[in-house]
Design an enzyme around this catalytic site. Structure first.
Site, short mmCIF file in Angstrom:
data_model
loop_
_atom_site.label_atom_id
_atom_site.label_comp_id
_atom_site.label_asym_id
_atom_site.label_seq_id
_atom_site.Cartn_x
_atom_site.Cartn_y
_atom_site.Cartn_z
CE1 TYR A 135 -3.20 -2.83 0.15
CE2 TYR A 135 -3.89 -2.10 2.31
CZ TYR A 135 -4.03 -2.94 1.24
OH TYR A 135 -5.02 -3.89 1.26
CE LYS A 190 1.69 -17.93 -1.38
NZ LYS A 190 0.99 -19.22 -1.12
CG ASP A 222 -1.79 -20.25 0.54
OD1 ASP A 222 -1.09 -20.14 1.57
OD2 ASP A 222 -1.38 -20.80 -0.50
CG ASP A 246 -7.53 -4.44 3.80
OD1 ASP A 246 -8.61 -4.48 4.42
OD2 ASP A 246 -7.34 -3.66 2.85
CG ASP A 250 -12.60 -6.82 5.44
OD1 ASP A 250 -12.51 -6.25 6.54
OD2 ASP A 250 -12.69 -6.20 4.37
#
Length: 359
Positions: A135, A190, A222, A246, A250
């Site tokens: 970001y 990751k 994942d 993020d 959610d």
């Protein structure tokens, strides 16, 4: 105690109004000042984070934030879009640590999209690094192809990056938080694909050696996404980067019954914070008076605990929320058969009534 109140767009003004109502019901002295942010600020000043709003946020002890964004601003240049306001506040105030608790209240186990036995008693804390990663990475941008093979074709690029100090400080936050809970940290990365997250994994492992009383395990993002659905109660504290955090937070919100139940705190090194619900501005229901204000009210409780030194008042608000849920009050997002379905303002009134009844 000076609080900057930034309602923002969409349902932001509706839900923040209920949190302010609850704060005013406490026997505490607050100085609250409101300012526009996001699309609302763009409409009056031509920028989503005008200097006046930023200066108010800097001068305040804490910030109570609603939500920003609306589809009608999607055609603006990216620096002028409402979402840039929240990114700007994080950057200017150094808000690097995002706390997102995911708690499934006993009364809402049947509102979750998972079986009750999987979510009953669920209490996860996701700690998301907030000022690094893709970001904020440089370089970033778009280029027009010049090979002539596909005239007008474009490519876009954003750079994922983390430095050792950024990872170290968020890791310390996670381990210190875990010491106050079940003393378990899951670091999500990751590392099998991304060099950025190999560094992340290495540094978190090093920091973990300073906390021998806290168990540390590592999980690829994942797999973490799958395990949150398969066996969510295996987690205690999850620490991860900006983008993965993020997404996972959610996902975790739906374990609790509704994203309308998830508060959040974004803190800097001095525990100054911005407090907001984890959900967005929901322009499709703005003005209808049906949005769930509980995430914002619970965010205000986090504000009292982390930034304003009022833990007892925070406990009172959280108990009041449990009381209204036990009394059967529900907004439409968490309603089930036989519930007392109420609107935004009525839910805020119910929390105030529960506070008052505490004596």
């Amino acid at each position: 105690m000076k609080i900057a109140v930034l309602p923002g767009d969409g349902i932001g003004s509706e839900i923040v109004a209920e949190a302010v109502k609850v704060l005013k019901a406490l026997d505490l002295s607050f100085e609250m000042e409101e300012a526009p942010v996001g699309g609302a600020a763009y409409e009056v000043s031509g920028h989503p984070l005008p200097d006046s709003t930023l200066n108010l946020a800097k001068a305040a002890d804490a910030i109570l934030f609603g939500a920003v964004g609306d589809w009608k601003y999607d055609t603006l240049d990216r620096p002028l879009r409402p979402e840039q306001a929240i990114l700007g506040l994080r950057k200017h105030l150094g808000l690097f640590a995002n706390f997102r608790p995911a708690i499934c209240y006993e009364q809402l186990t049947h509102a979750s999209s998972l079986k009750p036995e999987l979510v009953a008693g669920l209490d996860i804390l996701i700690i998301r690094e907030l000022t690094g990663d893709i970001y904020f990475g440089q370089p970033r941008g778009r280029r027009v192809a010049t090979d002539g093979h596909f005239p007008g074709a474009e490519e876009a690029f954003d750079t994922m990056r983390y430095s050792r100090p950024e990872i170290e400080r968020i890791a310390h936050v996670a381990f210190q938080a875990a010491r106050l809970r079940d003393k378990r940290v899951t670091s999500v990365d990751k590392a099998n694909v991304l060099e950025t997250f190999q560094l992340w994994k290495d540094v978190v492992t090093e920091v973990g050696q300073h906390y021998p009383d806290v168990a540390l395990d590592h999980m690829y993002v994942d797999n973490a996404a799958m395990q949150l659905v398969r066996a969510p109660k295996r987690f205690d504290v999850i620490v991860t980067g900006n983008m993965f955090g993020d997404i996972l937070s959610d996902e975790a919100s739906m374990l609790t019954g509704s994203i309308g139940m998830l508060p959040s705190a974004s803190l800097n090194a001095q525990n100054k914070g911005l407090y907001e619900p984890s959900h967005g501005s929901a322009p499709d229901i703005a003005g209808k008076g049906i949005a769930n204000p509980l995430a914002t009210i619970l965010s205000a409780a986090m504000m009292l605990r982390f930034s304003l030194g009022q833990a007892a008042a925070a406990d009172r608000i959280e108990q009041a929320v449990k009381t209204v849920l036990a009394q059967g009050f529900r907004t439409v997002d968490i309603a089930e058969a036989g519930a007392k379905t109420v609107g935004t303002a009525a839910m805020g009134d119910a929390v105030v009534a529960a506070l008052t009844a505490q004596g």
